[in-house]
Scaffold this motif. Sequence first.
Motif, PDB file in Angstrom:
ATOM      1  N   GLU A   1       5.718  79.338 -20.325  1.00  7.36           N
ATOM      2  CA  GLU A   1       4.324  79.113 -19.897  1.00  7.36           C
ATOM      3  C   GLU A   1       3.587  80.412 -19.571  1.00  7.36           C
ATOM      4  OE1 GLU A   1       4.531  76.543 -16.508  1.00  7.36           O
ATOM      5  OE2 GLU A   1       5.150  74.800 -17.679  1.00  7.36           O
ATOM      6  N   PHE A   2       4.262  81.557 -19.740  1.00  8.02           N
ATOM      7  CA  PHE A   2       3.673  82.823 -19.283  1.00  8.02           C
ATOM      8  C   PHE A   2       2.339  83.114 -19.995  1.00  8.02           C
ATOM      9  CE2 PHE A   2       3.014  87.373 -19.125  1.00  8.02           C
ATOM     10  CZ  PHE A   2       3.297  87.681 -17.803  1.00  8.02           C
ATOM     11  N   ASN A   3       2.330  83.003 -21.325  1.00  6.79           N
ATOM     12  CA  ASN A   3       1.113  83.348 -22.074  1.00  6.79           C
ATOM     13  C   ASN A   3      -0.038  82.397 -21.754  1.00  6.79           C
ATOM     14  OD1 ASN A   3       2.346  85.541 -23.184  1.00  6.79           O
ATOM     15  ND2 ASN A   3       2.923  84.499 -25.088  1.00  6.79           N
ATOM     16  N   ASN A   4       0.299  81.111 -21.593  1.00 10.56           N
ATOM     17  CA  ASN A   4      -0.759  80.140 -21.252  1.00 10.56           C
ATOM     18  C   ASN A   4      -1.373  80.472 -19.900  1.00 10.56           C
ATOM     19  OD1 ASN A   4      -0.507  78.704 -23.507  1.00 10.56           O
ATOM     20  ND2 ASN A   4       0.620  76.968 -22.603  1.00 10.56           N
ATOM     21  N   TYR A   5      -0.527  80.829 -18.935  1.00  9.36           N
ATOM     22  CA  TYR A   5      -1.050  81.121 -17.590  1.00  9.36           C
ATOM     23  C   TYR A   5      -1.904  82.384 -17.620  1.00  9.36           C
ATOM     24  CZ  TYR A   5      -1.322  81.515 -12.528  1.00  9.36           C
ATOM     25  OH  TYR A   5      -1.800  81.601 -11.213  1.00  9.36           O
ATOM     26  N   MET A   6      -1.433  83.410 -18.346  1.00  8.18           N
ATOM     27  CA  MET A   6      -2.246  84.632 -18.462  1.00  8.18           C
ATOM     28  C   MET A   6      -3.570  84.311 -19.148  1.00  8.18           C
ATOM     29  SD  MET A   6      -1.118  87.239 -16.915  1.00  8.18           S
ATOM     30  CE  MET A   6      -2.656  88.015 -17.361  1.00  8.18           C
ATOM     31  N   GLY A   7      -3.521  83.411 -20.148  1.00  4.10           N
ATOM     32  CA  GLY A   7      -4.749  82.996 -20.851  1.00  4.10           C
ATOM     33  C   GLY A   7      -5.721  82.336 -19.872  1.00  4.10           C
ATOM     34  N   LEU A   8      -5.171  81.501 -18.962  1.00  2.00           N
ATOM     35  CA  LEU A   8      -6.018  80.831 -17.962  1.00  2.00           C
ATOM     36  C   LEU A   8      -6.669  81.858 -17.029  1.00  2.00           C
ATOM     37  CD1 LEU A   8      -6.967  78.263 -16.363  1.00  2.00           C
ATOM     38  CD2 LEU A   8      -4.799  78.410 -15.101  1.00  2.00           C
TER      39      LEU A   8
END
Length: 319
Positions: A227-234
Amino acid sequence: MLATLPLLEKTDFPAIQRGPLKTLQVNLGYRCNQQCLHCHVDAGPNRKEMMSHENINEIIKLLSSGQIETLDLTGGAPELHPEFRRLVERARALDVHVIDRCNLTILSEPGQQNLAQFLAANQVEVVASLPCYTADNVDGQRGKGVFDASIEGIRQLNQLGYADSSDHVLNLVYNPTGAFLPPSQVGLESDYKKQLGEQFAISFNHLFTITNMPIKRFGSTLISKGEFNNYMGLLKASFSANNLQTVMCRDLISIDWQGWLYDCDFNQMLELPLLLGGKKKHISELLVEQLQNNDIVIADHCYGCTAGQGSSCGGALSD
Ligand code: SF4
Ligand code: SF4
């Protein structure tokens, strides 16, 4: 634990510089009466790291310069440092505002029974984590029995006038349980006040909502769940440029238990030291004037401070 720094170092976060220094945030060491699973410094009863007497004296020397408004004490449980009370008393004698980042359960520990009275007598602001107003959620995050002990701690503080006068301030801290931004600080504060008031007849001044940073244990969990990239995207999609003016590193420095300086507590956790002339600095060699306009060390985790309503150790940066 999976390291997130390699994923954060290459950044397009805007360059920021320091303003006048107002706050020293000092980590007194990693000893704690609790051992929370999510703890970002792995604090616990058996940790031995403690700030030395010499470095405590360096802090007092810096406070004596008259340039610092606030001393913000963290740990571990900062109250377990044998020189906690001396440091607080010296700071207060110099008219420096003191914040104790208190886990509330320490107030009922053997040997600490008069801690609440000490904090009240010295008009220390208490900032305490209470991630929810229900026992199940708090005990799940922080350990069995922590919720009841926390309520008891707040009761003790209320009886001493906390949340009742401007000299006795008690603020609570909420951070999300997962990979999402905190809800509106104003709205959540009013829910907390209603629930804690009705269920337990306790009160507090303000609720600080703090965004989870993609570092240490939380960052590692994001990586392992994919989920790291999704959270950074958020965080990046929620960037609010207004918050850049008030991020806490503009007027705060963070000091680790060995006396090394960082632009903020998050950078301390990532082992990204404050740099002056390209070199890391120790409290014993700090001249406050040198910090003005100095470049702050940034990486992609800084988007956690500017997302949405913004975030700092003092809660949201905007409404
Ligand atoms: S109370 Fe705070 S410092 Fe102590 S173990 Fe829990 S999170 Fe860490
Ligand atoms: S993470 Fe630290 S250095 Fe980055 S913006 Fe936030 S307070 Fe400043």
